[in-house]
Design a protein around this motif. Structure first.
Motif, PDB file in Angstrom:
ATOM      1  N   GLU A   1      27.521  36.851  41.871  1.00  0.00           N
ATOM      2  CA  GLU A   1      28.212  36.693  43.149  1.00  0.00           C
ATOM      3  C   GLU A   1      27.699  37.662  44.211  1.00  0.00           C
ATOM      4  O   GLU A   1      28.142  37.609  45.356  1.00  0.00           O
ATOM      5  CB  GLU A   1      29.716  36.890  42.958  1.00  0.00           C
ATOM      6  CG  GLU A   1      30.379  35.834  42.086  1.00  0.00           C
ATOM      7  CD  GLU A   1      30.299  34.451  42.700  1.00  0.00           C
ATOM      8  OE1 GLU A   1      30.401  34.340  43.942  1.00  0.00           O
ATOM      9  OE2 GLU A   1      30.125  33.473  41.942  1.00  0.00           O
ATOM     10  N   GLY A   2      26.802  38.572  43.845  1.00  0.00           N
ATOM     11  CA  GLY A   2      26.197  39.474  44.818  1.00  0.00           C
ATOM     12  C   GLY A   2      26.952  40.762  45.068  1.00  0.00           C
ATOM     13  O   GLY A   2      26.688  41.459  46.055  1.00  0.00           O
ATOM     14  N   TYR A   3      27.889  41.128  44.197  1.00  0.00           N
ATOM     15  CA  TYR A   3      28.612  42.385  44.369  1.00  0.00           C
ATOM     16  C   TYR A   3      27.692  43.570  44.082  1.00  0.00           C
ATOM     17  O   TYR A   3      26.773  43.479  43.268  1.00  0.00           O
ATOM     18  CB  TYR A   3      29.825  42.440  43.444  1.00  0.00           C
ATOM     19  CG  TYR A   3      30.940  41.501  43.848  1.00  0.00           C
ATOM     20  CD1 TYR A   3      31.717  41.756  44.972  1.00  0.00           C
ATOM     21  CD2 TYR A   3      31.221  40.355  43.104  1.00  0.00           C
ATOM     22  CE1 TYR A   3      32.749  40.899  45.348  1.00  0.00           C
ATOM     23  CE2 TYR A   3      32.249  39.487  43.464  1.00  0.00           C
ATOM     24  CZ  TYR A   3      33.003  39.769  44.588  1.00  0.00           C
ATOM     25  OH  TYR A   3      34.013  38.911  44.963  1.00  0.00           O
ATOM     26  N   SER A   4      27.951  44.694  44.739  1.00  0.00           N
ATOM     27  CA  SER A   4      27.129  45.883  44.551  1.00  0.00           C
ATOM     28  C   SER A   4      27.387  46.508  43.184  1.00  0.00           C
ATOM     29  O   SER A   4      28.399  46.247  42.534  1.00  0.00           O
ATOM     30  CB  SER A   4      27.437  46.915  45.641  1.00  0.00           C
ATOM     31  OG  SER A   4      28.752  47.437  45.482  1.00  0.00           O
ATOM     32  N   GLY A   5      26.464  47.346  42.781  1.00  0.00           N
ATOM     33  CA  GLY A   5      26.635  48.041  41.516  1.00  0.00           C
ATOM     34  C   GLY A   5      27.879  48.909  41.509  1.00  0.00           C
ATOM     35  O   GLY A   5      28.570  49.028  40.490  1.00  0.00           O
ATOM     36  N   LEU A   6      28.194  49.534  42.661  1.00  0.00           N
ATOM     37  CA  LEU A   6      29.388  50.367  42.754  1.00  0.00           C
ATOM     38  C   LEU A   6      30.645  49.542  42.503  1.00  0.00           C
ATOM     39  O   LEU A   6      31.531  49.951  41.739  1.00  0.00           O
ATOM     40  CB  LEU A   6      29.464  51.025  44.123  1.00  0.00           C
ATOM     41  CG  LEU A   6      30.728  51.840  44.414  1.00  0.00           C
ATOM     42  CD1 LEU A   6      30.860  52.995  43.424  1.00  0.00           C
ATOM     43  CD2 LEU A   6      30.733  52.344  45.854  1.00  0.00           C
ATOM     44  N   LEU A   7      30.725  48.366  43.142  1.00  0.00           N
ATOM     45  CA  LEU A   7      31.901  47.522  42.974  1.00  0.00           C
ATOM     46  C   LEU A   7      31.997  46.989  41.550  1.00  0.00           C
ATOM     47  O   LEU A   7      33.094  46.872  40.996  1.00  0.00           O
ATOM     48  CB  LEU A   7      31.867  46.366  43.977  1.00  0.00           C
ATOM     49  CG  LEU A   7      32.143  46.745  45.432  1.00  0.00           C
ATOM     50  CD1 LEU A   7      32.007  45.530  46.330  1.00  0.00           C
ATOM     51  CD2 LEU A   7      33.540  47.361  45.575  1.00  0.00           C
ATOM     52  N   ILE A   8      30.872  46.675  40.950  1.00  0.00           N
ATOM     53  CA  ILE A   8      30.879  46.223  39.561  1.00  0.00           C
ATOM     54  C   ILE A   8      31.419  47.323  38.654  1.00  0.00           C
ATOM     55  O   ILE A   8      32.238  47.075  37.762  1.00  0.00           O
ATOM     56  CB  ILE A   8      29.462  45.792  39.123  1.00  0.00           C
ATOM     57  CG1 ILE A   8      29.019  44.538  39.896  1.00  0.00           C
ATOM     58  CG2 ILE A   8      29.418  45.529  37.612  1.00  0.00           C
ATOM     59  CD1 ILE A   8      27.581  44.142  39.641  1.00  0.00           C
ATOM     60  N   GLY A   9      30.972  48.558  38.909  1.00  0.00           N
ATOM     61  CA  GLY A   9      31.448  49.672  38.110  1.00  0.00           C
ATOM     62  C   GLY A   9      32.922  49.954  38.320  1.00  0.00           C
ATOM     63  O   GLY A   9      33.665  50.199  37.365  1.00  0.00           O
ATOM     64  N   LEU A  10      33.366  49.924  39.576  1.00  0.00           N
ATOM     65  CA  LEU A  10      34.775  50.174  39.864  1.00  0.00           C
ATOM     66  C   LEU A  10      35.662  49.094  39.251  1.00  0.00           C
ATOM     67  O   LEU A  10      36.749  49.386  38.736  1.00  0.00           O
ATOM     68  CB  LEU A  10      34.994  50.231  41.380  1.00  0.00           C
ATOM     69  CG  LEU A  10      34.436  51.469  42.091  1.00  0.00           C
ATOM     70  CD1 LEU A  10      34.608  51.335  43.595  1.00  0.00           C
ATOM     71  CD2 LEU A  10      35.120  52.740  41.578  1.00  0.00           C
ATOM     72  N   ASN A  11      35.206  47.849  39.306  1.00  0.00           N
ATOM     73  CA  ASN A  11      35.972  46.771  38.703  1.00  0.00           C
ATOM     74  C   ASN A  11      36.105  46.968  37.206  1.00  0.00           C
ATOM     75  O   ASN A  11      37.138  46.670  36.608  1.00  0.00           O
ATOM     76  CB  ASN A  11      35.307  45.425  39.014  1.00  0.00           C
ATOM     77  CG  ASN A  11      36.181  44.245  38.663  1.00  0.00           C
ATOM     78  OD1 ASN A  11      36.002  43.632  37.620  1.00  0.00           O
ATOM     79  ND2 ASN A  11      37.116  43.920  39.544  1.00  0.00           N
ATOM     80  N   ALA A  12      35.053  47.511  36.596  1.00  0.00           N
ATOM     81  CA  ALA A  12      35.080  47.735  35.148  1.00  0.00           C
ATOM     82  C   ALA A  12      36.095  48.801  34.757  1.00  0.00           C
ATOM     83  O   ALA A  12      36.617  48.789  33.635  1.00  0.00           O
ATOM     84  CB  ALA A  12      33.695  48.130  34.649  1.00  0.00           C
ATOM     85  N   THR A  13      36.394  49.732  35.666  1.00  0.00           N
ATOM     86  CA  THR A  13      37.357  50.787  35.329  1.00  0.00           C
ATOM     87  C   THR A  13      38.794  50.277  35.318  1.00  0.00           C
ATOM     88  O   THR A  13      39.686  50.996  34.852  1.00  0.00           O
ATOM     89  CB  THR A  13      37.265  51.951  36.335  1.00  0.00           C
ATOM     90  OG1 THR A  13      37.637  51.484  37.645  1.00  0.00           O
ATOM     91  CG2 THR A  13      35.865  52.538  36.359  1.00  0.00           C
ATOM     92  N   ALA A  14      39.024  49.052  35.803  1.00  0.00           N
ATOM     93  CA  ALA A  14      40.388  48.522  35.833  1.00  0.00           C
ATOM     94  C   ALA A  14      40.970  48.447  34.432  1.00  0.00           C
ATOM     95  O   ALA A  14      42.144  48.791  34.210  1.00  0.00           O
ATOM     96  CB  ALA A  14      40.402  47.142  36.495  1.00  0.00           C
ATOM     97  N   ALA A  15      40.159  48.015  33.465  1.00  0.00           N
ATOM     98  CA  ALA A  15      40.647  47.904  32.093  1.00  0.00           C
ATOM     99  C   ALA A  15      40.930  49.279  31.501  1.00  0.00           C
ATOM    100  O   ALA A  15      41.958  49.480  30.832  1.00  0.00           O
ATOM    101  CB  ALA A  15      39.633  47.154  31.236  1.00  0.00           C
TER     102      ALA A  15
END
Length: 386
Positions: free
Chosen positions: A40-54
């Motif tokens: 979807e074109g999200y940045s690496g930072l956003l991918i990493g931050l999303n991963a911290t949700a769990a």
């Protein structure tokens, strides 16, 4: 293995098999989200931050789980968690919005944490004292092997069809079958006496050697292991070898567990934790030293992987030796909290270390964390009863 595969084997096998199945789904789901967000074109930072949700949900929910289990019951909590996780996977394709996926990852964080908590409480409560270390070691081996299956399954399924989401949902539901089949052997926790969140957190004070050992394990697994291939690439290694180092970490986690479990049933587990912490300190430093010597480097990676998981095996075994019933449930919740704490803070900390001290900051921080834990272990052995 005498004493492990004895007449009581059916009492502790259900949670092990369930978590083997669930672990396949977990190791499928986390890279799936990363690939979807990359598409979807999200940045690496956003991918990493999303991963911290769990991981964040793991930290929030762990102190609450003893009371939740006491109120609703062990089997209903397993059933509800598996159904909710399967439903969350089915809802992933409704929207590619990062907030929607973050919400679903929080749901998955809670449900998967609950499944791990219940299964490990069952396992440690039921396992006989004389063979608990070897049983927990077998559990660690099964988890390590199961985690290796999910990414390969994702590569085969791909991320282009609804099957991408249906497969892990089905796996989650399949994970219910062993627990339901063996439910007559399940412990029966009661709401009365279930620990409060504050009581759960208090185990960091009363049992720091156990809890901080699990924090170190979570840091190494989520942080050092997640960034190890990046460290290798920044040291000029080819991509295939850099990715292959992760396999050697998994090999170490399998090879060391049965010997460590055997030792845990015979020797002072506090001293074994100190040894594991010291080995986890030395291994990263040796990796820096042997960066240009492939065979020696691989041996050090195997040692790091084995010692990291050994911290978890020894901690669970020692926990089961100290507590039973409601106190054990609270202790298991504290273990889950400790792992979540390490997993939550490690990626950013290790990544920042790599930026500040390129390229070896990752391993230097891992070694410093191991040293701090080793010093704690030595202090506890010398000056306290446990």
């Amino acid at each position: 293995m005498r004493g492990v595969l004895g007449p009581d084997v059916l009492r502790w096998v259900p949670p092990v098999v369930t978590m083997a199945v669930v672990s396949i789904a977990v190791s499928y789901i986390w890279p799936m989200f990363s690939l979807l967000m990359e598409r979807e074109g999200y940045s690496g930072l956003l991918i990493g931050l999303n991963a911290t949700a769990a991981a964040l949900m793991m930290v929030i929910s762990a102190p609450l789980l003893p009371r939740i289990m006491g109120r609703v019951g062990l089997i209903p909590l397993v059933i509800g968690s598996a159904l909710a996780a399967a439903l969350a996977m089915a809802l992933v394709p409704l929207s590619p919005d990062i907030w929607w996926w973050g919400l679903l990852r929080m749901v998955l964080g809670f449900t998967i944490t609950a499944l791990f908590f219940v299964s490990e409480y069952w396992l440690v409560e039921i396992a006989p004292q004389e063979s608990r270390g070897r049983i927990v070691a077998l559990y660690a081996i099964v988890l390590s092997l199961s985690y290796a299956i999910g990414p390969k399954l994702l590569a085969w399924v791909g991320i282009e069809t609804y099957g991408t989401y249906a497969v892990p949902a089905a796996i989650m539901l399949a994970g219910l079958l062993p627990i339901l089949a063996g439910r007559r052997f399940a412990p029966r926790p009661k709401a009365e006496g279930a620990a409060s969140p504050l009581q759960t957190v208090s185990y960091f004070r009363s049992d720091p050697l156990i809890l901080w050992g699990v924090v170190l394990f979570g840091m190494i697994e989520f942080g050092a292991m997640g960034l190890l291939s990046v460290w290798a690439l920044r040291n000029g290694m080819e991509e295939a070898f850099a990715l292959g180092l992760l396999s050697f970490l998994a090999i170490g986690s399998v090879l060391f567990q049965l010997p460590v479990g055997w030792a845990a049933d015979r020797f002072d587990r506090r001293r074994l934790l100190a040894v594991a912490g010291f080995a986890a300190t030395v291994a990263p430093l040796l990796m820096i030293q042997f960066v240009d010597h492939r065979i020696a480097l691989v041996a050090c990676v195997i040692l790091l992987g084995g010692m990291a998981v050994s911290l978890y095996t020894l901690a669970l075994t020692e926990l089961g030796a100290r507590y039973q019933g409601a106190e054990l449930a609270a202790g298991n919740a504290a273990v889950v909290l400790a792992y979540g704490f390490g997993a939550f803070m490690a990626p950013a900390a290790f990544g920042q270390a790599m930026d500040l001290i390129p390229p070896d900051g990752l391993l230097l921080l891992a070694a410093a964390s191991g040293l701090a834990y080793t010093l704690l272990a030595v202090a506890r052995i010398c000056f306290t009863a446990r």
